[in-house]
Each structure stands twice: as C-alpha cells, then as structure tokens.
Design a protein around this motif. Sequence first.
Motif, mmCIF file in Angstrom:
data_model
loop_
_atom_site.group_PDB
_atom_site.id
_atom_site.type_symbol
_atom_site.label_atom_id
_atom_site.label_comp_id
_atom_site.label_asym_id
_atom_site.label_seq_id
_atom_site.Cartn_x
_atom_site.Cartn_y
_atom_site.Cartn_z
ATOM 1 N N UNK A 223 0.836 -1.195 0.000
ATOM 2 C CA UNK A 223 0.000 0.000 0.000
ATOM 3 C C UNK A 223 0.875 1.250 0.000
ATOM 4 N N UNK A 224 0.684 2.127 -0.979
ATOM 5 C CA UNK A 224 1.480 3.360 -1.025
ATOM 6 C C UNK A 224 1.225 4.255 0.184
ATOM 7 N N UNK A 225 2.127 5.192 0.382
ATOM 8 C CA UNK A 225 2.039 6.135 1.490
ATOM 9 C C UNK A 225 1.995 7.555 0.943
ATOM 10 N N UNK A 226 1.429 8.455 1.763
ATOM 11 C CA UNK A 226 1.548 9.883 1.485
ATOM 12 C C UNK A 226 2.219 10.530 2.691
ATOM 13 N N UNK B 17 0.307 5.548 5.764
ATOM 14 C CA UNK B 17 -0.225 4.616 4.777
ATOM 15 C C UNK B 17 -1.585 5.097 4.276
ATOM 16 N N UNK B 18 -1.879 4.906 2.997
ATOM 17 C CA UNK B 18 -3.133 5.366 2.391
ATOM 18 C C UNK B 18 -4.276 4.442 2.817
ATOM 19 N N UNK B 19 -5.157 4.918 3.681
ATOM 20 C CA UNK B 19 -6.244 4.083 4.187
ATOM 21 C C UNK B 19 -7.287 3.827 3.112
ATOM 22 N N UNK B 20 -7.471 4.763 2.169
ATOM 23 C CA UNK B 20 -8.414 4.513 1.082
ATOM 24 C C UNK B 20 -7.972 3.314 0.245
ATOM 25 N N UNK C 215 -4.719 12.295 12.589
ATOM 26 C CA UNK C 215 -5.919 11.995 11.786
ATOM 27 C C UNK C 215 -5.834 10.649 11.074
ATOM 28 N N UNK C 216 -4.648 10.309 10.555
ATOM 29 C CA UNK C 216 -4.499 9.034 9.841
ATOM 30 C C UNK C 216 -4.613 7.860 10.811
#
Length: 474
Positions: free
Chosen positions: A223-226, A230-233, A260-261
């Motif tokens: 899963x990619x990250x921003x 980690x990108x939950x979507x 928030x993440x």
Amino acid sequence: MLTYDLSQRDDTPLYEYLYELIAADIRQGRLGANKKLPSKRALAKHLGVSLITVEGAFSQLVAEGYVRAVERKGYYVCDLTPAAAPVAAIAPAPVQAPERVAVDKPLTCAFDLRGGSLSEAFPYDAWARSLREALSQESEATLVGPQEPLGTLRLRRVLANYLGEFRGMSVSPDQIVIGAGAQYLYNMIIQLLGAGVQVAIENPGYPRLEHIYRVNRVPVAHIPMDDQGIRVDLLGASGANLVHLTPSHQFPTGLVTSAPRRYELLSWASQDGKRFIIEDDYDCEFRLAGKPIAPLQRLDAQGQVIYTNTFTKSLGSAFRIGYMVLPPALADRYERELGFYSCTVSAVDQLALARFIESGAYERHVNRMRTQYRALRDQLMEALRTSQLAPRLSFAAQDSGIHFLLGLRSFASGEELQRRALEQGVAISCLQSFYQGKHAEEGDVRWLVVGYSSLDPAQVGPCVRALEAAWLEG
C-alpha cells in the motif's frame, strides 16, 4: 484563550503535560477541526509559563499530527474525523509456492551507513551483573523448570510496568507474549489469526516482511504512502484484513503517522471484527527531539491493535528477545489455541532482562545511547553540510530515530549513486530500493537512507570524503 491547571503534573515535564492536555481536548472534540490556537507567546503569558514550554508542547502536537503549522498565520487543529472514500482496488499478490529468498552477501566496505549498532555500545558490565544475580538468586525450579508459554511472569510484569511508564500503555502481563525476536512473533500472529489472513504492508517498507508473510502463504498487498502515513483509502480497497505498520517511525521514510491518519486506521479496523493492525514500535526509544511518539495502541478502544517490539535496536541484533501485546480477546485465544508452544527464550535470559530493567540499567543505557546517537548524527550532518556536496544536499526525518533521509540533486539514479558509493567503500541504501513494483524517481533529487548507528565518530570525516569522491560528478 486555552486555560489549563498545570499544578497536577507531578513529575511530568511541563511542556509534555501541556501537550497532553491540548491533545486530549483535540481528541475529545473540545478543540474542533481547523480551530486556530492562540499564539505561543500569548498562551505562555496567559498560563504563566515560559515560551520554551509552549514551543515544546506545540512542536510535539505538530510532530504527532494533532496540529498543523501554517507559515505566518499560526497553528490550527487537524481534523481527526476518519475519511472514507474507497478508490480503485489494490489486489494482494497471489499466493505462490515459497521461493528461495536471496541472502545478501557481506559487502567489503570501510563505512556502513545501512544501520546496525556498535558492539562496544552493549552494556556488558551491567548485563553480566544482572545475569549473575539471576543465576545466583533465582530458584533452580525457576531457572530450569518448565516455562510458562507466554514467558516468565516476572519479565511480563516488568514489561507491563515499563510500557505504562515509557509508552503510556495500560496492559496486563497476561496480554504479553515473549519470543525470540520479531520474526518469530509475526509467525505466531499468523497462526493465531488463522486461515483467511490477507496482509497489507507499507510501500516503501522493510523487505523482509514480505518474505515472512510469503513463506507462510499469506497474500500480500503493498500500500502506497503519502505525507500522513499509509493510504487508508487504498488499504480499504485492497481486501486485506491485517495491516503491518511502523506508525511512530516508518522505515525507511522516517515518517510519523499523523493523528488523523491513526484514527482513520482504527476506523478501518473497527468495521470488521476480523481486521487487525500490527503496530511495530521499532526504534521508539531513539526519537532525538521531543518526547517519544505515542503508540497507536493507546488509542485502540476496540481491541484491534497488536503491539510488537524488540530489544534489537537498543541492545544489539544478537539480543534475540522480542514481545507482543495482544488485545484481551486475542490473548485469551492465544492461551486456548497456542498455549501448547514453549517459550523460545531461555528463562535465564528472561530473568536477567527483568532484573536489568528493574535496576534502571536499561533506562540508563538507552539514555546514554540516545545522547551518543544525537551527537553522532549532528557530527555527520555538519560534515555533510560543510562538504563540497552541500549545495546539492537536503535532509529529512532527522529527528525520528537512528536513520535519516539524505537528498542529493543528481542526474544519476538512486541505485547508481548507491553503486558509486560502494566503489568508494561506503555501503548505503537508496530509498528507491525499498519500493515494491514500479516507482519512478521524480524530479532531480535522489533520496538515500542513512543509518548512522554503526558509524564510529572517527569515521565521519573519511566517510564524507568518500561520498564526495563518489558523488561530486553528477
């Protein structure tokens, strides 16, 4: 104006106590999303504390993602409301027969910037004292008799107390399982969760994780990250029901998963009782600025977070003792279904470690190493900033733990820079090498992962000169 009673803090540092009060107000909604906080100077005057105290509290709030700093405008509360917007699915890689895993051959190099620890840093005298006390003062039945499957009760009690004091976690010794390192514990988690496990891991991430899950025939999604974690979507669209994270200090990026993440991740897990999060609290002792980042487990109200940690970074890679903290329901299941396993760490080592921590020797050792690592990092960064490479360099994640990211403007690829450094005797990893799948290097900055913990201070100058020789041309 924010008003708090700071007289109840006991021995907690004042900046840390103020941070905890503001963070609690944000979590509980008393400070709403996007609310502007008072200026640091105004709040310091209102509370009757120093500006340094408020700056320390605000810095920690920003580091953990409770607050964002807007240049020339001030500090604003982040939105902790979980977002839910599924996107195109990332399917886990199909399960294949386990392949032979390539083992890196030892490299001949003068300087190793891939991490590790110095053997002379190990507290031999204090450990030997704890070991002698365990052998001479514990009963024969305790030392050589049948072991409890979870590990010795004494060590589990010590760890529960340590986690409460150092990580702010409230756990029972019955939730703790001791094992011979993280890899063994991950295998036990897979057995505990049973058939149907599909795991998601961070991309970029620690390569060995995929090998562990693959040999257990567990499908893996990368899963990619921003910049928040980690990108939950994409996690939600992957079909995974287990996600393996390093939220307090991500490897290799050094990123701290924002508040928030973290709430998004907990929301994802709470939507299905079969979803779990493995929190690898790797390197948590060595945050070099502010207080340690609070673990995700502290926010877990539904029992979906499995906390894991080892003593590898603090005591050395040969010290094979790790532990995990299971949510109460999983701890009960572990005892019922996997309680027949024997603990894989000897009772002697467990009892010595318990005494080592109880005596304060472990805390003193960690504090000493943190000071040494901070000095070593500062020395290395200063040498780089005054080198011939300086106009092309940038730094990131230098406070998160015992590695940082070094950006170098270059037309060469990260892998080419890695190869050229090795030719000059410097073993270093490029960030690109930690990605799975296609990932194009953007722009003209190439990122290298600098793990400086095994570098001797006397090697800093020669190491930087070797990097100059490798990278000055393009």
